[in-house]
Design an enzyme around this catalytic site. Sequence first.
Site, PDB file in Angstrom:
ATOM      1  CG  ASP A   2      -1.771  -1.233   1.353  1.00  0.00           C
ATOM      2  OD1 ASP A   2      -1.631  -2.148   0.528  1.00  0.00           O
ATOM      3  OD2 ASP A   2      -2.598  -1.295   2.271  1.00  0.00           O
ATOM      4  CD  GLU A  46       0.045  -6.417   8.992  1.00  0.00           C
ATOM      5  OE1 GLU A  46      -0.128  -5.960  10.150  1.00  0.00           O
ATOM      6  OE2 GLU A  46      -0.536  -5.955   7.997  1.00  0.00           O
TER       7      GLU A  46
END
Length: 420
Positions: A163, A390
């Site tokens: 992103d 993550e």
Amino acid sequence: MKISINKAKKTLLGNRRRGYTLPTNNKLYPAQWNWDSGFIALGYSYFNLNFALKEINTLLDGQWRDGMVPHILFHNTKTNYYPNYTAWNCGNKIHSSGITQPPILATILKEILNKNKINKKQLLNIKKIIKKIKKFHEWFIKFRDPKKTGLVSILHPWESGYDNSPIWDEPMNKVKIEKNIKYKRADNKVVNPEFRPLDIDYDRYVTIKNNLRKLKYNPKKVYKSSFFNVIDVGFNSIFLKANKDLVELLDTFGLNKKKIDNYIRVTEKNFLKLYDKKRKTFFSKDIKNNKKIYIPSITNYFLLFADLNNEKINKRLIQNLKKHNLKEKYFFSSIKSNHKSFEEKRYWRGPIWVNCNWFIYKGLKNKDRLFSDKIKNKTIQMLEKKGFFEYFSCKSGQPMGAKNFSWSAALYLDLKLNKN
Ligand code: GLC
């Protein structure tokens, strides 16, 4: 060792809902994500093939009539996530986002078929899946490469899956933020905001999204009028590899592969146009502003996975890759750590992501076995020591973002258990 394998399985099962799996269970991502589900399916295939196929089937249930597979499916509409289903306001049968994500399903399915015994019922299902994936790839070719250059565009940074990567900084700086823009982020309430994208990034993400929505997500119109249109090296590498895997699947199942096969030839030829001979690197292309983008992102090395079958290029890529994290204890940082845009802890601007290591490990296996084994072992060690987070700092290994992150657990299973 065994503890971590069991823990990985438990992580996936703990994040599983009805027919699909959340990226994590900490409220950060309360929906089904496209490429997450691909990695997750690969993880399941080590202990429950039906769950693996179900994960893919559920994702494809949300496929749009034109062929697009959305980047998010909102099976549960009562969450705090932003942008939620009303902010997108679209979907076919299932509420969804109006953009897509890296198409990894063909690659994942091929991996699964390579190592599993498949029964008759599953085979019938798989044939249906392959037809849907083909439709998805044809959608890319038709709408994201209207001039048939062999390279496809993404129309929102979220489509890349990375992103807030610095790759998008220049094209994003050109996006004029909508006046009086209003929305409520929830992500930075769940995770330390220093590890997440900035508000100004979100202002632009939402501006681009609102414009796509205004165009009713019409695929022809959005290609022409999105505020963001980039041909990215990493994304196109994933697509090229997926097309190659799809051709093999089509072949195996007696389906027509001609169109995809032809497209691969065009891609292989034109990918070389993104190679800068002087700098000896590949660049991405900002189509909207007609600019080249040179950012030392780990995603540029996904090309090793796609493989242009060009020994000189492969050698050069491997040489550069070996310099990417020369001084760091953990690798690979998403951005080369001596680059001015590098930020140790901010999401896709520096941290290590397991899926990136996985693509590169796979790409190197038949080119530099020693190096690929090193990547595999270092990634396994990091996960066993730090847990299925993550992302991680390349300097200290500090785990960040969501814990119990599904694709970290799923790809751990593949790294650990894949015998090929
Ligand atoms: C973030 C990531 C994206 C991922 C999603 C769910 O948006 O950037 O790659 O698919 O979270 O995990």
